[in-house]
Motif scaffolding. Structure first.
Motif: not given
Length: 193
Positions: A46-47, A172
């Motif tokens: 996600i990051r 995130e």
């Protein structure tokens, strides 16, 4: 003696978490570590994909797999005890370091430099932060599962952990909570639907 490491690691399944609380579904540190690895990997992805980061998802997953390994020798000290005061917290950290070193000593010498940092949670700050966040998310998911099973024993823990996650500065974590966490409320039929 230097060949016992992996057999001892397999005993993570005998160390139960949430020792002071009545559990509808018992959870051991091996199950927990697997979920933390899945979540740490996801947070790193996600990051990278949503926030332009450059985290290493595989590294996060591996550190997460071993993050509670020292508890094989120490047991899982309940959170209220572990964080009761700064002296106990610091003393327990030292006990975990000794345990990590004892585990690493069970490896052949040429492997120790690879596994010792995993056991001591000695990683870069980014990996460390993502694994810690995944650890909290895993605990929160456990609370949700217990509450869904009608176990009110986890009410306070759920509230406290949710507050910690909501206060996280990691985008995130907020993304995961908004987009993925709601699915943990669904039944099997709904998940497959």
């Amino acid at each position: 003696m230097n060949d016992n490491f992996f057999a001892l690691i397999s005993r993570m399944r005998y160390i139960n978490r949430w020792g002071l609380m009545r559990n509808t579904i018992p959870e051991n540190i091996q199950e927990h570590s697997h979920m933390v690895a899945v979540l740490a990997h996801a947070l790193a992805v996600i990051r990278n994909e949503k926030f332009g980061g450059n985290a290493d998802p595989n590294k996060c997953a591996v550190y997460a797999l071993y993050h509670d390994a020292p508890e094989i020798l120490t047991g899982d000290l309940p959170t209220p005890v572990k964080y009761y005061n700064p002296e106990i917290k610091e003393a327990y950290k030292q006990v975990e370091v000794v345990s990590a070193d004892k585990l690493a000593a069970l490896l052949p010498p040429e492997f120790r430099a690879i596994y010792a940092p995993l056991l001591r949670e000695e990683s870069d700050p980014e990996t460390h932060a993502l694994v810690k966040a995944a650890d909290k998310l895993s605990a929160y998911i456990k609370c949700l599962e217990e509450l869904h099973a009608g176990n009110r024993e986890f009410t306070l823990a759920e509230s406290q952990i949710r507050k910690t996650l909501e206060e996280s500065t990691l985008p995130e974590v907020a993304y995961f909570m908004e987009h993925f966490l709601p699915a943990f409320d669904l039944t099997l039929d709904q998940l497959q639907g």
